[in-house]
Design an enzyme around this catalytic site. Structure first.
Site, short mmCIF file in Angstrom:
data_model
loop_
_atom_site.label_atom_id
_atom_site.label_comp_id
_atom_site.label_asym_id
_atom_site.label_seq_id
_atom_site.Cartn_x
_atom_site.Cartn_y
_atom_site.Cartn_z
N GLY A 241 2.80 58.90 52.39
CA GLY A 241 3.81 57.91 51.99
C GLY A 241 3.42 57.17 50.75
O GLY A 241 2.25 57.19 50.34
N GLY A 244 1.18 51.31 49.91
CA GLY A 244 1.54 50.05 50.57
C GLY A 244 2.51 50.18 51.72
O GLY A 244 3.06 49.18 52.20
N THR A 245 2.74 51.41 52.20
CA THR A 245 3.70 51.56 53.30
C THR A 245 3.05 51.46 54.67
O THR A 245 3.69 51.68 55.68
CB THR A 245 4.45 52.91 53.19
N GLY A 246 1.79 51.15 54.71
CA GLY A 246 1.15 50.86 56.00
C GLY A 246 0.36 52.01 56.60
O GLY A 246 0.12 52.02 57.81
N GLU A 466 21.32 40.84 26.93
CA GLU A 466 21.46 40.69 28.39
C GLU A 466 22.93 40.57 28.79
O GLU A 466 23.35 41.10 29.82
CB GLU A 466 20.67 39.46 28.89
N HIS A 469 24.41 43.97 29.07
CA HIS A 469 24.14 44.59 30.38
C HIS A 469 25.10 44.03 31.43
O HIS A 469 25.66 44.77 32.24
CB HIS A 469 22.71 44.25 30.85
P1 ATP Z 1 -2.29 53.01 49.94
O1 ATP Z 1 -1.63 54.33 49.97
O2 ATP Z 1 -2.14 52.33 48.63
O3 ATP Z 1 -3.69 53.00 50.48
P2 ATP Z 1 -1.32 52.13 52.46
O4 ATP Z 1 -0.07 52.85 52.83
O5 ATP Z 1 -2.57 52.56 53.10
O6 ATP Z 1 -1.46 52.07 50.89
P3 ATP Z 1 -1.83 49.65 53.72
O7 ATP Z 1 -3.18 49.43 53.14
O8 ATP Z 1 -1.74 50.14 55.10
O9 ATP Z 1 -1.04 50.61 52.75
O10 ATP Z 1 -0.94 48.36 53.59
C1 ATP Z 1 -1.34 47.25 52.81
C2 ATP Z 1 -0.89 46.00 53.49
O11 ATP Z 1 0.54 45.94 53.53
C3 ATP Z 1 -1.31 45.91 54.92
O12 ATP Z 1 -2.58 45.33 55.04
C4 ATP Z 1 -0.25 45.02 55.53
O13 ATP Z 1 -0.58 43.67 55.30
C5 ATP Z 1 0.98 45.34 54.73
N1 ATP Z 1 1.85 46.29 55.42
C6 ATP Z 1 2.19 47.52 55.00
N2 ATP Z 1 3.04 48.10 55.86
C7 ATP Z 1 3.22 47.25 56.86
C8 ATP Z 1 3.97 47.29 58.08
N3 ATP Z 1 4.70 48.33 58.40
N4 ATP Z 1 3.92 46.21 58.87
C9 ATP Z 1 3.18 45.13 58.55
N5 ATP Z 1 2.45 45.04 57.44
C10 ATP Z 1 2.46 46.07 56.60
#
Ligand code: ATP
Length: 652
Positions: A241, A244-246, A466, A469
């Site tokens: 993913g 930052g998608t978790g 602007e 736009h």
């Molecule tokens: P990367 O690919 O850059 O390593 P990642 O997908 O591993 O990113 P994470 O490190 O899991 O991303 O997410 C970073 C932070 O974003 C988490 O520590 C959390 O605080 C927040 N976060 C991301 N997704 C969620 C979620 N579904 N629920 C709650 N917090 C989330």
């Protein structure tokens, strides 16, 4: 990657085998040895003399016991016992009185060649009786000490240099300590049972992904319920993913819930500059994991090692290390039986780069795709991250979620924190709605830069740009709804028109065309009003060019190119080197892209010509107020025909 310091102070780190062993002491001791031994050797040194001295004072006085020619280069002279305290010898050669010269040799002569020396000796002994002739023998001697030093020293130096380099890189293997003997050891952090504090309650949204990983947790807790029916649990699960998608968060939650040892390592930790280290780290990691089974191995950013083999090999021969590491990983994942309780969890945001062998069933048999959260999921993520924040509970979280389309979980976490920081800076008791909206804007468009020096004429150009736009996007039906226009510089942009993009999975050709048109509205306005265009449209032109190429080459929107797509979802092609189309097609693509952009520009100019007064009114209002909202534009242009609910995305 899982941070052991945060959650698990007791997390086990691999212990360097040579702990306490100070390599530098070995180097110092070796140097001292090399320095001192020759000094000791030199303490009882023989004296060098020349042939004349030898002949005149030693040989003619019949004082020589024997001569030993060493290595054909040195004649060592042994003095007879009874002559050792001879006063002439003592005087000529300046020997101390008490010197008790028992062991020879006492003197030596450096000779040119043994033949010459013997000839001279024969000559000098011409008148000697047979008994007085000095016996001459030959000896080959090796200085073992210097021989050994000559062999060992280079190794010590190479060793020292190697160690120094690795220490300079923050210690071998990052977390694995700085011992040279720790090389092939895996640097994975082990989180023991009950140590991870993150649970599934901390992960919002991602329902499908949670179901899949929960199954792993269930298997580890109760394997019989699966194996009873003959089912095999997947050996590996890969989380794919955008950043930052978790993905890491989900893995942390698995660690917290599974109640089994959890090894966490980043793909880049396998990669060292020496070939073979990565492979041995993989071996070591699996060995440690098998000892702790049932357990989970989590490899974050697996693309660092799992990249397709042979890719770019002709450009870079240092691929060897990565390839051997990957091969080892493939072997290890095949090497353990399915049900032996070691499950590999991996995360990446570059699945297209991964080697096909890695993704095949039997290794990573499950691929879980994590998408950017939708409005409902964003609301849930806001709930999770607002837990520690003291905020105004009357704030509608649905509103916040609607303002953040395209944001990842990490972005939302950042907004919550940013809002709290803004409120603290404003010395508020609680975080209010305005703090959140300001934080969102800051994340979207960057920091306000009111201090920027902008001349009045530049400001006028920005305002008309602007406003261009705003007018074009307002009058085109499929463009995302406008929420705000600003001429306050933020981040890299001097002004911005912000839209609320609709959360749709599919977009029509008209949507793309209108989007091009609205993006070119800024430049079109400059041309109409000032008869001159500026460099301020750089960002717009970049977006427009990329989008137009995508329309023609990827989405099959162009009549001449037809329903053909040159998009490569597998990522196996290197488009920069091998284009999947002929030169002729390339030319047509370029022409069609240009036509598309020219048409969009002409359309934007038409719209603005027809609505020139509105354009001027909006620009004047912007110059007066700096920031105007949807309602202000509505007053000038009337209600928009089609509207959508959604969040601001920067379109400067
Ligand atoms: P990367 O690919 O850059 O390593 P990642 O997908 O591993 O990113 P994470 O490190 O899991 O991303 O997410 C970073 C932070 O974003 C988490 O520590 C959390 O605080 C927040 N976060 C991301 N997704 C969620 C979620 N579904 N629920 C709650 N917090 C989330």
């Amino acid at each position: 990657m899982i941070d052991p310091d945060n959650n698990n102070p007791d997390a086990e780190k691999p212990k360097p085998p040579g702990k306490g062993f100070r390599l530098w002491w070995v180097y110092i001791a070796a140097l001292l040895f090399i320095w001192i031994v020759p000094l000791i050797n030199n303490a009882n040194k023989e004296q060098e003399i020349n042939w004349q001295q030898f002949q005149n004072y030693i040989l003619t006085r019949n004082a020589v016991e024997k001569i030993v020619i060493v290595n054909n280069e040195k004649a060592e002279i042994y003095i007879k016992k009874e002559m050792q305290n001879d006063s002439v010898l003592r005087k000529v050669f300046n020997l101390p009185k008490e010197n008790n010269l028992v062991q020879g040799p006492q003197f030596y002569i450096i000779i040119g060649s043994p033949e010459t020396f013997e000839r001279k000796l024969d000559e000098a002994e011409k008148n000697f009786s047979a008994n007085d002739m000095v016996p001459v023998s030959y000896q080959k001697s090796t200085n073992w000490f210097w021989g050994i030093v000559g062999w060992v020293l280079p190794f010590i130096l190479i060793f020292a240099f190697w160690n120094f380099l690795l220490r300079g890189r923050g210690g071998i293997g990052g977390g694995g300590g700085a011992s040279i003997f720790n090389f092939g050891k895996s640097t994975a952090t082990l989180i023991e049972k009950q140590k991870s504090t993150v649970t599934f309650a901390d992960v919002a949204g991602l329902d499908e992904a949670q179901v899949e990983v929960k199954e792993i947790v269930d298997f580890l807790k109760n394997p019989e319920s699966f194996t009873r029916l003959g089912a095999k649990i997947p050996k590996g699960i890969i989380l794919i993913g955008p950043p930052g998608t978790g993905k890491t968060l989900l893995a942390k939650a698995v660690a917290g819930e599974a109640q089994v040892p959890f090894f966490s390592i980043s793909g880049s930790e396998f990669v060292e500059m020496f070939v073979g280290i990565g492979a041995s780290r993989v071996r070591d990691l699996f060995k440690r994991a098998k000892e702790k089974a049932p357990c989970i191995i989590f490899i974050d950013e697996i693309d660092a090692i799992g990249r397709s083999r042979g890719k770019g090999a002709f450009m870079n021969s240092s691929n060897d290390e990565r390839e051997s590491t990957l091969n080892q990983l493939l072997t290890e994942m095949d090497g353990f039986g399915t049900n032996n309780g070691v499950i590999v969890l991996a995360a990446t945001n570059r699945a297209d780069m991964l080697d096909a062998a890695l993704l095949r069933p039997g290794r990573f048999d499950r691929n879980i795709y994590l998408e950017l959260p939708n409005i409902k999921e964003r609301e849930a993520i806001f709930k999770v991250h607002l837990r520690p924040i003291v905020y105004d509970t009357s704030i509608d979280l649905h509103f916040l979620a609607s303002q953040t389309p395209g944001f990842s979980g990490a972005d939302i976490a950042n907004i919550c924190n940013e809002a709290a920081l803004i409120a603290a800076r404003r010395k508020k008791a609680i975080v209010e709605k305005i703090d959140f909206t300001d934080a969102i804007e800051r994340v979207v468009a960057g920091l306000e830069r009111r201090g920027n020096i902008i001349s009045p004429s530049e400001k006028k150009t920005i305002a008309y740009h602007e406003a261009g736009h705003a007018v074009v996007s307002w009058l085109l039906k499929q463009v995302d709804p406008l929420v705000k226009v600003s001429i306050i510089p933020r981040g890299k942009s001097l002004g911005a028109a912000m839209y609320l993009p609709e959360e749709k999975q599919l977009h029509s050709k008209t949507y793309f065309k209108e989007h091009l048109c609205a993006t070119l509205g800024g430049r079109a306005a400059e041309e109409i009003i000032f008869g001159e265009i500026s460099s301020g449209a750089l960002d717009d032109l970049e977006k427009v060019t990329k989008e137009a190429y995508m329309m023609v080459a990827y989405f099959g929107f162009d009549k001449k190119i037809g329903n053909v797509s040159f998009y490569d979802s597998s990522g196996q092609q290197n488009m920069g080197i091998q284009k999947p189309y002929s030169e002729e097609t390339e030319k047509i693509i370029d022409e069609e892209v240009r036509l598309l952009i020219n048409d969009a520009y002409t359309q934007a100019k038409d719209i603005l010509e027809k609505n020139k007064t509105s354009l001027q009114n909006i620009a004047e209002l912007l110059l007066k107020k700096e920031v105007i909202f949807k309602e202000d534009i509505e007053k000038i242009l009337g209600k928009r025909e089609q509207e959508n609910e959604a969040s601001p995305v920067n379109g400067n």
